[in-house]
Motif scaffolding. Structure first.
Motif, short mmCIF file in Angstrom:
data_model
loop_
_atom_site.label_atom_id
_atom_site.label_comp_id
_atom_site.label_asym_id
_atom_site.label_seq_id
_atom_site.Cartn_x
_atom_site.Cartn_y
_atom_site.Cartn_z
N PHE A 29 0.84 -1.20 0.00
CA PHE A 29 0.00 0.00 0.00
C PHE A 29 0.88 1.25 0.00
CE2 PHE A 29 -3.10 3.03 1.68
CZ PHE A 29 -4.27 2.66 1.00
N ASP A 38 -12.37 5.56 3.62
CA ASP A 38 -13.02 4.36 3.09
C ASP A 38 -12.87 4.27 1.58
OD1 ASP A 38 -13.77 3.69 5.62
OD2 ASP A 38 -15.90 4.09 5.36
N HIS A 40 -10.41 4.87 -0.14
CA HIS A 40 -9.09 4.33 -0.48
C HIS A 40 -8.90 2.89 0.01
CE1 HIS A 40 -8.40 8.82 0.14
NE2 HIS A 40 -8.43 8.63 -1.16
N THR A 41 -9.56 2.54 1.09
CA THR A 41 -9.36 1.20 1.66
C THR A 41 -10.37 0.18 1.13
OG1 THR A 41 -10.72 1.83 3.59
CG2 THR A 41 -8.31 2.08 3.78
N TYR A 87 -2.97 5.09 8.47
CA TYR A 87 -3.20 4.09 7.42
C TYR A 87 -3.56 2.74 8.06
CZ TYR A 87 -1.31 6.91 3.53
OH TYR A 87 -1.11 7.86 2.57
N SER A 90 -7.02 2.64 9.60
CA SER A 90 -8.06 2.65 8.57
C SER A 90 -8.20 1.28 7.92
CB SER A 90 -7.72 3.70 7.50
OG SER A 90 -7.69 5.00 8.07
N LEU A 91 -7.08 0.63 7.66
CA LEU A 91 -7.13 -0.70 7.06
C LEU A 91 -7.59 -1.76 8.07
CD1 LEU A 91 -3.83 -0.26 5.09
CD2 LEU A 91 -6.01 -0.88 4.01
N LYS A 94 -11.15 -2.40 8.48
CA LYS A 94 -11.75 -3.22 7.43
C LYS A 94 -11.35 -4.69 7.55
CE LYS A 94 -13.36 0.39 5.14
NZ LYS A 94 -14.81 0.63 4.88
N HIS A 302 -3.39 4.40 -3.34
CA HIS A 302 -4.60 4.71 -2.57
C HIS A 302 -5.75 5.17 -3.46
CE1 HIS A 302 -3.29 8.82 -3.19
NE2 HIS A 302 -4.40 9.26 -2.62
#
Length: 334
Positions: A29, A38, A40-41, A87, A90-91, A94, A302
């Motif tokens: 990434f 969201d 981007h992920t 980062y 955020s990942l 998910k 991203h």
């Protein structure tokens, strides 16, 4: 009876994990200048990746300059400690697991494997500077509960000339970070890397040459992998450690399998079939093996909707036919 059944199912899952059945289906990434959202992920989730490598950077001016600059306001947000945290969180929200993979950028894009000092004083300065860099991100990796920390990327001359330093550095890293460790050795470097016994995975940036053809077939690439695979497996057996492809992937160009490490602009003839076939062969060669942990595709940006595409000749699989190949493979090899 229900309890026994649940216990049995749990044991099966545990045994599968121990046998390397649960593969690392990762993307590399790439850092950017902004926090990720969201938007981007979600594409990472959509391709069925279960891991992402986050890559903060340290910078130096030349191959013999011992000073590394890192975590600076002059860097892109994603290359800094704050970016790594944002980062990762955020990942992780998910369900994506994290490998923190700090890297060095040498001015003008010089190859990091040639980083080498001219004097003992400069070696000492580089060691201090690199320790500050890697321990900063060891702390960050521990803070975000990253599953893996990669302690360096393609630093062959540094490793070859200062093996004692690296052995001691690993000891210091383990005082700070409690997850699994690897090192990203270049495809022609890993056999000479001296400290695999201290790490959890044998990490390889897997740019092995597999075919001299303009548009290599899957069969040609499978044949081209045979000798490499035999050596890699023997290496895994010797150290009793799984192999992790810390980077792998192919450009969408003619002769994609001939010198897969070439990243400059001299190769411009787009060849999507070459990228498809080389990728299929790599998956077919390794993912079914228990001694193979998985890997991280190079590379994932991203801004998914703005990159790649069928006119792009670079590594990214995004918005190319190979993205569907990766998606289907990840979905069926979790």
């Amino acid at each position: 009876m229900k309890y026994i059944k649940l216990l049995f199912l749990s044991l099966i899952v545990l045994l599968q994990s121990c046998n390397g059945q649960e593969k690392i289906n990762g993307v590399s990434f790439v850092a950017s200048g902004i926090p990720v959202t969201d938007e981007h992920t979600n594409p990472v989730v959509a391709v069925h990746a279960n891991y992402a490598a986050i890559m903060p950077f340290g910078f130096t001016q030349s191959l013999d300059n011992p000073e590394l600059r890192h975590n600076s306001s002059r860097q892109w947000f994603g290359e800094t400690r704050a970016g790594v945290k944002q980062y990762a969180e955020s990942l992780q929200a998910k369900g994506i697991k994290i490998m923190v993979k700090p890297q060095i950028w040498i001015r003008n894009g010089e190859f990091t494997g040639y980083l080498k000092m001219k004097t003992e004083a400069d070696w000492k300065t580089l060691e201090t500077s690199y320790s500050n860099f890697i321990l900063e991100y060891a702390e960050a990796a521990q803070e975000i509960n990253a599953e893996i920390l990669c302690i360096g990327t393609e630093l062959e001359q540094f490793v070859a000339n200062r093996p004692e330093y690296w052995s001691n550095l690993i000891i210091e890293i383990k005082k700070v970070y409690k997850g699994k460790l690897t090192y990203a050795a270049n495809w022609d470097e890993y056999k000479r890397t001296p400290f695999w016994k201290q790490l959890d995975y044998i990490g390889i940036d897997a740019y092995f040459p597999v075919s001299d053809s303009k548009t290599p077939t899957v069969e040609e690439c499978l044949e081209g992998w045979k000798a490499h695979k035999k050596t890699i497996k023997t290496f895994s057996d010797t150290y009793k450690k799984q192999i992790l492809f810390t980077e792998y992937g192919y450009r969408s160009v003619d002769y994609a399998g001939k010198e897969p490490w070439v990243s400059d602009r001299s190769m411009t003839n787009v060849n999507l079939e070459a990228q498809n076939n080389t990728t299929k062969a790599l998956f077919e060669t390794f993912w079914k093996e228990n001694w193979f942990a998985g890997g991280f595709i190079w590379k994932w940006f991203h801004a998914h909707n703005e990159v790649g595409g069928e006119n792009d000749s670079q590594f990214t699989p995004q918005n190319k036919p190979v993205e569907a190949i990766i998606k289907n493979h990840f979905k069926s090899h979790k």
